[in-house]
Design an enzyme around this catalytic site. Structure first.
Site, PDB file in Angstrom:
ATOM      1  CB  SER A 314     -10.856 -49.708 -15.401  1.00  0.00           C
ATOM      2  OG  SER A 314     -11.245 -48.419 -15.789  1.00  0.00           O
ATOM      3  CG  HIS A 432      -7.176 -45.948 -14.058  1.00  0.00           C
ATOM      4  ND1 HIS A 432      -8.199 -46.200 -13.171  1.00  0.00           N
ATOM      5  CD2 HIS A 432      -7.570 -46.506 -15.237  1.00  0.00           C
ATOM      6  CE1 HIS A 432      -9.153 -46.886 -13.770  1.00  0.00           C
ATOM      7  NE2 HIS A 432      -8.801 -47.092 -15.032  1.00  0.00           N
TER       8      HIS A 432
END
Length: 440
Positions: A314, A432
């Site tokens: 991320s 994610h």
């Protein structure tokens, strides 16, 4: 609701005595809140503001009648506990003062407060009296992370979990009054935690800032210039990296590798100033800290460039992408996972608009040059020899849209970056990272 402010979010909770509704109001990802309250004994009374303006962190701990206790960084970058009078919101009494360690969380057990600190990115837990006077420090099992400590005023015991790179989460019972702890539940293990070592080192970054880093490996492995080493980092959004257990990391160490985790600026390891030193136009500090970590591992003969890999997810994927562009000769392999790679357009997709607090915005002429200077997608240098790169993403990631990784990987493959592989792996029906099925 506040229809005139559709970007605001609300977290409601009821005080332990059942008397008050406390509403924490947030906007964006920064820990800066407004606080409102309502007297539940007076249904006709409206919601009143207690803390105005998104300027500081005010996290509700509990109340003593009409005095509210807050964990705050107001005039205290490393946090303290204050009480605020409902009828005189500007009157704030310090209960637990700011210290050299970062005060992360406080649980209200009345007549005790259990305070969790970060001291050089490792957990320290202390018990204070109701008036803030220090009572004792809790003896923890070693270098690691302690979390939990939930309870209510009048409770005499609480539970917490402790973990480290070599220790899966073990749950302990804590007698709040005496400070005695005992194991309540622990996993059955097929390995010996004592066969691994966890240590902490400090190294200077490019501007001389002292950066901490954890290093873990099997005790019978003596790190040398040929020891495979994986360096992990994040450096953003006030998130602190603390020692925690991971099966893949254990497998890496079990196979003879060294695992290193650097506590970069941009995180919350040393409070608000540490976080802000790695944000917006100061983001380059984060990459400098990561590069210095790699240089330390090489110069101290833990590993060598040919045996060093870097990894981040991320915001950490951004970290790996930017660092690989800036110092491609320093690593053998790079794994940027679900990374933010296009720093000029990140705020146009899904949750990206909330990250402007940390990154800044390309629409701001004062911030554009810094974003453009390190944006991974825009700074791939054709003609450089890059390390092996494996980009990973997922086709339905709605936090960091996969387009970031697609564009970065395509640009990397289109450029002349040497003979090492430049690959992308795309999970399907995945996001994610949170909520990943067990089979994956």
């Amino acid at each position: 609701e506040r229809p005139e402010n559709p970007e605001w979010g609300f977290v409601p909770e009821v005080s332990d005595d059942g008397r008050f509704l406390v509403i924490t109001i947030f906007h964006g990802t920064d820990d800066r809140y407004q606080v409102a309250w309502k007297d539940l004994d007076a249904p006709e009374a409206g919601v009143r503001m207690l803390i105005q303006g998104f300027n500081h962190d005010f996290t509700f701990i509990g109340n003593r009648g009409r005095k509210f206790l807050f964990l705050t960084n107001f005039e205290a970058p490393r946090y303290r506990v204050v009480s605020v009078e409902l009828d005189a919101p500007e009157s704030r009494e310090v209960i637990i003062p700011e210290s050299e360690s970062v005060l992360q969380g406080v649980s209200d057990f009345g007549p005790h407060l259990v305070a969790s600190y970060l001291e050089d990115a490792r957990s320290v837990v202390k018990i204070h009296a109701d008036d803030g006077e220090f009572v004792r420090e809790i003896n923890l099992p070693g270098i690691g992370t302690a979390s939990g400590f939930d309870g209510k005023p009048g409770d005499t015991e609480t539970f917490f979990q402790f973990s480290s790179f070599n220790r899966p989460a073990t749950i302990y019972r804590l007698d709040v009054a005496s400070g005695d702890r005992s194991v309540w539940q622990q996993p059955k293990l097929d390995f010996d935690p004592e066969a691994y070592t966890v240590r902490q080192v400090f190294y200077p970054s490019a501007d001389g800032t002292r950066i901490p880093m954890f290093i873990a490996h099997r005790k019978d492995v003596t790190p040398a210039g040929t020891t495979p080493t994986l360096l992990y980092g994040y450096g953003g959004f006030n998130i602190s990296l603390t020692p925690s257990f991971s099966v893949p990391n254990l497998a890496w160490m079990e196979a003879g590798g060294v695992y290193a985790m650097a506590n970069l600026r941009g995180g919350g390891e040393y409070g608000r100033d540490w976080h802000q030193a790695g944000t917006t136009v100061r983001k380059q500090n984060v990459f400098d800290d990561f590069v210095a970590a790699a240089e330390y591992l090489i110069e101290s003969d833990v590993t060598s460039r040919e045996h060093l890999g870097i990894y981040g997810r991320s915001n950490g994927g951004l970290l790996v992408g930017a660092t690989t562009n800036q110092r491609p000769e320093l690593f053998a392999a790079a794994l940027p996972a679900v990374g933010v790679m296009d720093m000029l357009r990140f705020n146009r997709f899904t949750a990206g608009r909330f990250w402007v607090d940390d990154y800044g915005s390309s629409a701001n002429p004062d911030e554009f040059p810094a974003l453009y200077a390190y944006s991974p997608y825009h700074n791939i240098e054709s003609g450089e020899d890059y390390p092996a790169v494996l980009v990973t993403t997922a086709d339905t990631d709605d936090r960091v849209v996969p387009g970031h990784s697609f564009k970065y990987a395509a640009a990397l493959q289109a450029a002349e970056t040497g003979n090492e592989p430049k690959l992308i792996r795309i999970e399907t029906r995945a996001g994610h990272g949170a909520g990943t099925p067990v089979q994956m």
